[in-house]
Design a protein around this motif. Sequence first.
Motif, short mmCIF file in Angstrom:
data_model
loop_
_atom_site.label_atom_id
_atom_site.label_comp_id
_atom_site.label_asym_id
_atom_site.label_seq_id
_atom_site.Cartn_x
_atom_site.Cartn_y
_atom_site.Cartn_z
N LYS A 11 -11.94 14.92 -2.01
CA LYS A 11 -12.74 14.14 -2.95
C LYS A 11 -11.92 13.00 -3.55
O LYS A 11 -12.40 11.87 -3.71
N GLN A 12 -10.66 13.31 -3.89
CA GLN A 12 -9.79 12.27 -4.45
C GLN A 12 -9.52 11.15 -3.44
O GLN A 12 -9.56 9.97 -3.78
N VAL A 13 -9.25 11.54 -2.20
CA VAL A 13 -8.94 10.56 -1.16
C VAL A 13 -10.14 9.68 -0.87
O VAL A 13 -10.01 8.46 -0.67
N MET A 14 -11.34 10.29 -0.86
CA MET A 14 -12.54 9.53 -0.48
C MET A 14 -12.91 8.44 -1.48
O MET A 14 -13.61 7.49 -1.13
N VAL A 15 -12.42 8.52 -2.72
CA VAL A 15 -12.74 7.50 -3.72
C VAL A 15 -11.50 6.72 -4.14
O VAL A 15 -11.54 5.96 -5.12
N SER A 16 -10.41 6.90 -3.39
CA SER A 16 -9.14 6.28 -3.80
C SER A 16 -9.09 4.78 -3.59
O SER A 16 -8.32 4.08 -4.24
#
Length: 343
Positions: free
Chosen positions: A252-257
């Motif tokens: 989730k963090q990577v997808m909105v980074s």
Amino acid sequence: MSQTRISIDVMGGDRDVETVLTGVTLALEHRPETEFLLFGDAKLIEPLLDKFPTLKAASKVHHCDVSIDMDMKPSQALRQGRKTSSMWQAIDAVNTGIADGVVSAGNTGALMAMSKVILKTLNGIERPAIAAIWPTMKGETIVLDMGATIGGSAEQYFQFAVMGDAYARIIFGLESPRISLLNIGVEEMKGTDSVKQASDLLTSSSLNFCGYVEGNGISQGDVDVVVTDGFTGNVALKTAEGIAQLISGYLKQVMVSSIFARIGYIFARGAFGALKERLDPDNVNGGTFLGLNGIVVKSHGGASPKGIAAAVELAIEVAANKMSEKIADEMDKMEEELLAIQE
């Protein structure tokens, strides 16, 4: 095929009554031949059943004045909930023969304590075990014990292996399930005395024993049944669940980074959706209490309706396949074999 009747401890779990009823309704959609006995506060259950007409038509409500708290000690639950609680009465329905199995999302310790008092263990079984279905790289593996027994003798590990073998035959349809003991290494000299002695017993038995497996090998899917004690099994399970949550959080963090990550997600969201589905613990929710004179399935306390449905369908499956009777038959055969090995 005759109808299977499952009793439900509606008051058990961290969520509300509607969550449990929604889950049971989902299970009914897949197994419409099933009937249900709903144990709990009728004042809460009956108004909600109007939202679930198919479940209402396939169920009967049994009012109970008492529910077991999730943090209640097993001894306290036995004192306060004996014969009057939704958990006790749902289990007793199996004992009296009006239900083929019971499902509860309630207090695990209380559920095990009550199940042992009401149903008793099968002949040849010293202690029951909780068996869980563990997702792997190659499919699924049964792991037991997941929390019923702390420590264990070689004979108890042997009994767990026999129960796991019978369970895998029912759940996976296998003729000769591959069985391993969980250990800190695969070398013969490693492990506690009871684990090494259990290995000797299993090696000499007719079971398809494949030696030791380490913790990182469970998820490889190279064996069908992994045997351990409840302390180790529960720690392994909670660790695996935590890692799955960690991976989901990282994704989730990577997808909105960044904007590029968001664009990449758009193209790969089908793959991400498939990964999320694989990591969803609700897909394999439900631990079966093996070694009792009756079918008891424990759902995770915080399970969603989807998870509740999975636990209920598991109970239907093992009840329809007469799991307790099959384990009793296997134990009768293997007790003679165990005696011959030990002589």
